[in-house]
Write a protein that holds these residues in place. Structure first.
Motif, PDB file in Angstrom:
ATOM      1  N   THR A  44     -18.547  20.566   7.897  1.00 61.37           N
ATOM      2  CA  THR A  44     -19.003  21.517   6.878  1.00 61.37           C
ATOM      3  C   THR A  44     -18.195  22.808   6.957  1.00 61.37           C
ATOM      4  O   THR A  44     -17.791  23.368   5.932  1.00 61.37           O
ATOM      5  CB  THR A  44     -20.501  21.811   7.043  1.00 61.37           C
ATOM      6  OG1 THR A  44     -21.231  20.584   6.964  1.00 61.37           O
ATOM      7  CG2 THR A  44     -21.009  22.755   5.976  1.00 61.37           C
ATOM      8  N   ASP A  45     -17.922  23.274   8.188  1.00 62.71           N
ATOM      9  CA  ASP A  45     -17.098  24.473   8.369  1.00 62.71           C
ATOM     10  C   ASP A  45     -15.683  24.258   7.823  1.00 62.71           C
ATOM     11  O   ASP A  45     -15.119  25.139   7.162  1.00 62.71           O
ATOM     12  CB  ASP A  45     -17.024  24.874   9.843  1.00 62.71           C
ATOM     13  CG  ASP A  45     -18.344  25.409  10.373  1.00 62.71           C
ATOM     14  OD1 ASP A  45     -19.224  25.759   9.550  1.00 62.71           O
ATOM     15  OD2 ASP A  45     -18.498  25.486  11.615  1.00 62.71           O
ATOM     16  N   VAL A  46     -15.107  23.077   8.096  1.00 62.66           N
ATOM     17  CA  VAL A  46     -13.765  22.765   7.603  1.00 62.66           C
ATOM     18  C   VAL A  46     -13.752  22.728   6.068  1.00 62.66           C
ATOM     19  O   VAL A  46     -12.835  23.257   5.426  1.00 62.66           O
ATOM     20  CB  VAL A  46     -13.253  21.437   8.197  1.00 62.66           C
ATOM     21  CG1 VAL A  46     -11.993  20.953   7.497  1.00 62.66           C
ATOM     22  CG2 VAL A  46     -12.990  21.587   9.690  1.00 62.66           C
ATOM     23  N   GLU A  47     -14.769  22.113   5.474  1.00 61.74           N
ATOM     24  CA  GLU A  47     -14.854  22.064   4.009  1.00 61.74           C
ATOM     25  C   GLU A  47     -14.959  23.468   3.419  1.00 61.74           C
ATOM     26  O   GLU A  47     -14.285  23.784   2.432  1.00 61.74           O
ATOM     27  CB  GLU A  47     -16.053  21.225   3.571  1.00 61.74           C
ATOM     28  CG  GLU A  47     -15.874  19.736   3.762  1.00 61.74           C
ATOM     29  CD  GLU A  47     -17.131  18.940   3.418  1.00 61.74           C
ATOM     30  OE1 GLU A  47     -18.239  19.520   3.397  1.00 61.74           O
ATOM     31  OE2 GLU A  47     -16.996  17.733   3.188  1.00 61.74           O
ATOM     32  N   ASP A  48     -15.784  24.322   4.030  1.00 58.68           N
ATOM     33  CA  ASP A  48     -15.929  25.697   3.544  1.00 58.68           C
ATOM     34  C   ASP A  48     -14.616  26.468   3.658  1.00 58.68           C
ATOM     35  O   ASP A  48     -14.230  27.199   2.739  1.00 58.68           O
ATOM     36  CB  ASP A  48     -17.031  26.424   4.321  1.00 58.68           C
ATOM     37  CG  ASP A  48     -18.417  25.870   4.031  1.00 58.68           C
ATOM     38  OD1 ASP A  48     -18.584  25.144   3.012  1.00 58.68           O
ATOM     39  OD2 ASP A  48     -19.342  26.141   4.820  1.00 58.68           O
ATOM     40  N   THR A  49     -13.927  26.295   4.767  1.00 58.31           N
ATOM     41  CA  THR A  49     -12.637  26.965   4.960  1.00 58.31           C
ATOM     42  C   THR A  49     -11.607  26.470   3.949  1.00 58.31           C
ATOM     43  O   THR A  49     -10.852  27.256   3.381  1.00 58.31           O
ATOM     44  CB  THR A  49     -12.129  26.729   6.396  1.00 58.31           C
ATOM     45  OG1 THR A  49     -13.105  27.199   7.320  1.00 58.31           O
ATOM     46  CG2 THR A  49     -10.813  27.434   6.636  1.00 58.31           C
ATOM     47  N   THR A  50     -11.598  25.165   3.708  1.00 60.08           N
ATOM     48  CA  THR A  50     -10.667  24.586   2.742  1.00 60.08           C
ATOM     49  C   THR A  50     -10.913  25.144   1.344  1.00 60.08           C
ATOM     50  O   THR A  50      -9.968  25.485   0.624  1.00 60.08           O
ATOM     51  CB  THR A  50     -10.779  23.051   2.729  1.00 60.08           C
ATOM     52  OG1 THR A  50     -10.532  22.555   4.046  1.00 60.08           O
ATOM     53  CG2 THR A  50      -9.804  22.425   1.759  1.00 60.08           C
ATOM     54  N   ILE A  51     -12.166  25.259   0.969  1.00 58.22           N
ATOM     55  CA  ILE A  51     -12.507  25.810  -0.341  1.00 58.22           C
ATOM     56  C   ILE A  51     -12.062  27.271  -0.433  1.00 58.22           C
ATOM     57  O   ILE A  51     -11.488  27.695  -1.438  1.00 58.22           O
ATOM     58  CB  ILE A  51     -14.018  25.661  -0.615  1.00 58.22           C
ATOM     59  CG1 ILE A  51     -14.364  24.186  -0.840  1.00 58.22           C
ATOM     60  CG2 ILE A  51     -14.440  26.494  -1.820  1.00 58.22           C
ATOM     61  CD1 ILE A  51     -15.850  23.890  -0.868  1.00 58.22           C
ATOM     62  N   ALA A  52     -12.288  28.040   0.636  1.00 61.32           N
ATOM     63  CA  ALA A  52     -11.886  29.452   0.649  1.00 61.32           C
ATOM     64  C   ALA A  52     -10.367  29.584   0.543  1.00 61.32           C
ATOM     65  O   ALA A  52      -9.858  30.424  -0.213  1.00 61.32           O
ATOM     66  CB  ALA A  52     -12.395  30.137   1.913  1.00 61.32           C
ATOM     67  N   ILE A  53      -9.626  28.755   1.284  1.00 69.00           N
ATOM     68  CA  ILE A  53      -8.161  28.791   1.220  1.00 69.00           C
ATOM     69  C   ILE A  53      -7.680  28.400  -0.167  1.00 69.00           C
ATOM     70  O   ILE A  53      -6.763  29.014  -0.719  1.00 69.00           O
ATOM     71  CB  ILE A  53      -7.549  27.875   2.301  1.00 69.00           C
ATOM     72  CG1 ILE A  53      -7.787  28.474   3.685  1.00 69.00           C
ATOM     73  CG2 ILE A  53      -6.063  27.660   2.068  1.00 69.00           C
ATOM     74  CD1 ILE A  53      -7.398  27.554   4.836  1.00 69.00           C
ATOM     75  N   SER A  54      -8.277  27.384  -0.744  1.00 68.18           N
ATOM     76  CA  SER A  54      -7.907  26.959  -2.092  1.00 68.18           C
ATOM     77  C   SER A  54      -8.123  28.072  -3.111  1.00 68.18           C
ATOM     78  O   SER A  54      -7.278  28.308  -3.982  1.00 68.18           O
ATOM     79  CB  SER A  54      -8.710  25.718  -2.482  1.00 68.18           C
ATOM     80  OG  SER A  54      -8.400  25.317  -3.786  1.00 68.18           O
TER      81      SER A  54
END
Length: 152
Positions: A44-54
């Motif tokens: 979930t943390d990785v998904e949130d970070t990926t969305i923020a980077i995107s």
């Protein structure tokens, strides 16, 4: 159902079974459910970070587009209302606008005026026989004889 929801559901099933966590089988199942919960949190943390980077990359792309639009003169794009008009592109339309398409082999000559200004010109200007210095206004005349390369 999200991964977090599935993990919580499986933990609920385990709790509902009232497994004895003192026995080997109960310890194993409890450890696996706990591991699954930890993996779910990390994922979930990785998904949130990926969305923020995107999102940040999208903003950077928009900023770069704005900079590109500012730097490049959009007059060229005004010639075409849509991409289909680009097929009607004719190089001759741009010859008078100083575009250099690099198709011709052009020799550039330079001459130094008495005022010290260095003037660059092409073969056509050389054939005309003269050029006016843009610094002092003096007319520089050219004379040249056809010289065979063998004589040099």
């Amino acid at each position: 159902m999200t991964i977090s929801e599935k993990s919580a559901y499986i933990k609920g099933l385990m709790d509902g079974l009232n497994l004895d966590t003192e026995k080997a089988e109960g310890k194993l199942i409890a450890a696996l459910v706990e591991l699954m919960g930890d993996v779910t949190k990390k994922l979930t943390d990785v998904e949130d970070t990926t969305i923020a980077i995107s999102d940040e990359l999208d903003e950077i792309e928009e900023d770069l587009d704005a900079i590109e639009d500012y730097i490049l003169d959009e007059e060229d794009e005004d010639y075409y209302d849509d991409e289909d008009d680009f097929d009607d592109y004719d190089e001759e339309d741009y010859e008078d606008e100083g575009f250099d398409f690099g198709d011709e082999e052009t020799t550039i000559y330079e001459v130094k005026c008495a005022c010290g200004n260095v003037i660059a010109f092409d073969e056509d200007t050389l054939e005309e026989g003269s050029i006016v210095c843009d610094e002092c206004g003096e007319t520089l005349e050219f004379t040249f004889d056809d010289v065979d390369e063998d004589e040099e």
